[in-house]
Design an enzyme around this catalytic site. Structure first.
Site, PDB file in Angstrom:
ATOM      1  NE  ARG A 187      21.628  -9.554  -0.443  1.00 40.96           N
ATOM      2  CZ  ARG A 187      22.402 -10.566  -0.118  1.00 40.96           C
ATOM      3  NH1 ARG A 187      23.612 -10.654  -0.602  1.00 40.96           N
ATOM      4  NH2 ARG A 187      21.970 -11.492   0.700  1.00 40.96           N
ATOM      5  CG  HIS A 225      -1.525   9.980 -12.694  1.00 45.01           C
ATOM      6  ND1 HIS A 225      -1.212  11.066 -13.479  1.00 45.01           N
ATOM      7  CD2 HIS A 225      -0.806   8.946 -13.210  1.00 45.01           C
ATOM      8  CE1 HIS A 225      -0.335  10.709 -14.394  1.00 45.01           C
ATOM      9  NE2 HIS A 225      -0.072   9.422 -14.262  1.00 45.01           N
ATOM     10  CG  HIS A 231      -4.532   5.800 -10.342  1.00 49.99           C
ATOM     11  ND1 HIS A 231      -3.680   6.425  -9.463  1.00 49.99           N
ATOM     12  CD2 HIS A 231      -3.769   5.452 -11.407  1.00 49.99           C
ATOM     13  CE1 HIS A 231      -2.457   6.444  -9.964  1.00 49.99           C
ATOM     14  NE2 HIS A 231      -2.482   5.861 -11.158  1.00 49.99           N
TER      15      HIS A 231
END
Ligand code: GLY
Length: 375
Positions: A124, A251, A255
Site C-alpha cells: 500500500r 503534447h 501524442h
C-alpha cells in the site's frame, strides 16, 4: 566542476528535494542515508543503464555500509507493461522490502514511471528515490509524482500519483547519453522556456549549443531552471485539475504523431514535443494570439540545435490531417469529447484552452503536411 544545487518541492506532507549536479551517483549514500530506517535498498534499473551506472551506485552504497540488491529490466518503452510491473513487484516482495524501506529507480522515464508505480502499490505504498539518467527524466518525468505503465489502449493509462522522497539528478551522467537522446530531452527543456519563462528561452538560444556540447554549468543551469518551473506548477496543481496541463505544451500534437509513427524510433517523445511546440505556436499565431515571428523564432532555435523541427523531419509516411486530428481525440486532456490545447500569447506565455476553431487546426496541419510533401 559546478557544485550541486537543490530545488525543494514543498508539497504538504510529502515535500522532497531534487538535488542536481555532477557526481551525485558516487555521492548517493550522503543523500540517501538520512531516509533509511535500516541500511539496505532495492534498486530497479534497465540493462543499458546498469552497464553504465549500476556498479558505481552499488559501490558508493557499499562503501557507506548500505547493502543493495538490484533488478535489471529490459530497456525500452515495452518494459512499461503489466508483465514487467508484476515482475518488479514480486521481486520487491521476494527481497522482503518492507513498508519503511526505500526503493531506488535508476534510469530514464520508463524505469522511473514503472518503479514509482510499483512503490505506490507495494504494501500500500513504500517510499522511492528517483535517480534519473536521461535529460528527459531529469527535467520532467522524475519530478512531480506521475507514475504508471502503458495499456494496449494507450500510453500511461494505468498509474498513480506517488511523489518520490528524493530525486538525485546527476548531470554528469548526461555525458554518457547518445546525442539523439540528449537532444530529445532538450525538447522538454525548451518547452519550459516557451510555456512560462521568456528569459529562460532567450538564455537557451544563447547557451543551448554549449549545453549540447557538454558544458557542465550550462547543463546544471538548464536542469535546475526546468525543475524549478516544474516544481512550482506541481505544487499549484499536483493532480492536474488545471495549471499542470501547461506542462503538456506541444503534447497534443506530439501524442498524435507518436501514435501515427507507432511509438517507434522514427520519433522519440522529446522530438515529438519539440515539433509539437512549433505547431502549437503556429496555431497560436494563426488564431492571432501571438506574433507571426514567434513560431519562426521557436523553429530557428530548434534548427540551430540540430533538432527535429517540422513534420518533414519525421522519416516514413504520415497520415493525413483528418487522421491526425482523430488521433488527437485520444489525448488524456480531452474533456467531454473536446480537445484541449496549450496555446501561447507569446514566448513564455502559455495557457490552456478548448476554444480552438477546427478549421484553423486543420489549416495548420495541412500546411505542415504540404511542406513535408515538398521537402
Ligand atoms: N510530464 C507532464 C507532467 O508531469 O505533468
Amino acid at each position: 566542476m559546478p557544485c550541486a544545487e537543490t530545488v525543494h518541492v514543498p508539497l504538504p506532507g510529502r515535500a522532497y528535494d531534487v538535488v542536481i549536479g555532477p557526481g551525485l551517483i558516487a555521492g548517493a549514500a550522503d543523500h540517501l542515508g538520512g531516509l533509511l530506517k535500516r541500511p539496505r535498498v532495492a534498486i530497479v534499473t534497465d540493462a543499458h543503464v546498469a552497464s553504465r551506472h549500476l556498479d558505481a551506485l552499488t559501490a558508493a552504497l557499499d562503501a557507506a555500509g548500505i547493502a543493495s540488491s538490484a533488478l535489471t529490466l529490459p530497456p525500452g518503452e515495452a518494459t512499461k507493461s503489466w508483465p514487467q510491473f508484476t515482475r518488479t513487484v514480486e521481486w520487491l516482495l521476494a527481497e522482503k522490502i518492507e513498508r519503511r524501506d526505500v526503493v531506488v529507480a535508476l534510469g530514464g522515464g520508463v524505469i522511473g514511471d514503472l518503479v514509482g508505480f510499483a512503490a505506490a502499490v507495494l504494501r500500500r505504498g513504500v517510499r522511492f528515490v528517483q535517480i534519473p539518467t536521461s535529460l528527459l527524466a531529469q527535467v520532467d518525468s522524475s519530478v512531480g509524482g506521475k507514475t504508471g505503465i502503458n495499456a494496449p489502449q494507450g500510453k500511461n493509462l494505468i498509474g498513480a500519483f506517488h511523489q518520490p522522497s528524493l530525486v538525485l539528478a546527476d548531470t554528469g551522467v548526461l555525458d554518457t547519453l547518445p546525442r539523439r537522446d540528449l537532444l530529445a530531452g532538450y525538447g522538454e527543456v525548451v518547452k519550459y522556456g516557451l510555456l512560462g519563462d521568456a528569459g529562460f528561452f532567450e538564455w537557451l538560444e544563447t547557451n543551448g549549443p554549449a549545453l549540447a556540447a557538454g558544458d557542465p554549468a550550462a547543463r546544471l543551469h538548464a536542469v535546475r531552471r526546468s525543475v524549478e518551473m516544474k516544481a512550482e506548477i506541481v505544487v499549484r496543481d499536483e493532480t492536474e485539475q488545471g495549471d499542470r496541463a501547461l506542462l503538456n505544451l506541444g503534447h497534443t500534437f506530439c501524442h498524435a504523431l507518436e501514435a501515427a509513427t507507432g511509438y517507434s524510433d522514427r520519433l522519440l517523445h522529446g522530438e515529438g514535443v519539440a515539433i509539437g511546440c512549433a505547431l502549437a505556436f503556429d496555431l497560436s499565431a494563426r488564431m492571432g494570439l501571438c506574433s507571426q515571428e514567434d513560431p519562426s523564432r521557436v523553429r530557428a532555435h530548434l534548427r540551430a540545435m540540430g533538432m527535429k523541427t517540422d513534420l518533414s523531419d519525421i522519416p516514413g509516411d504520415l497520415p493525413d490531417t483528418a487522421a491526425l486530428i482523430a488521433l488527437m481525440g485520444q489525448d488524456k486532456k480531452v474533456i467531454d469529447g473536446k480537445l484541449r490545447f496549450i496555446l501561447a500569447r507569446g514566448i513564455g506565455a502559455a495557457f490552456v484552452t478548448d476554444a480552438v476553431p477546427a478549421d484553423l487546426l486543420a489549416q495548420v496541419l495541412d500546411d505542415a503536411l504540404s511542406l513535408r510533401a515538398h521537402a
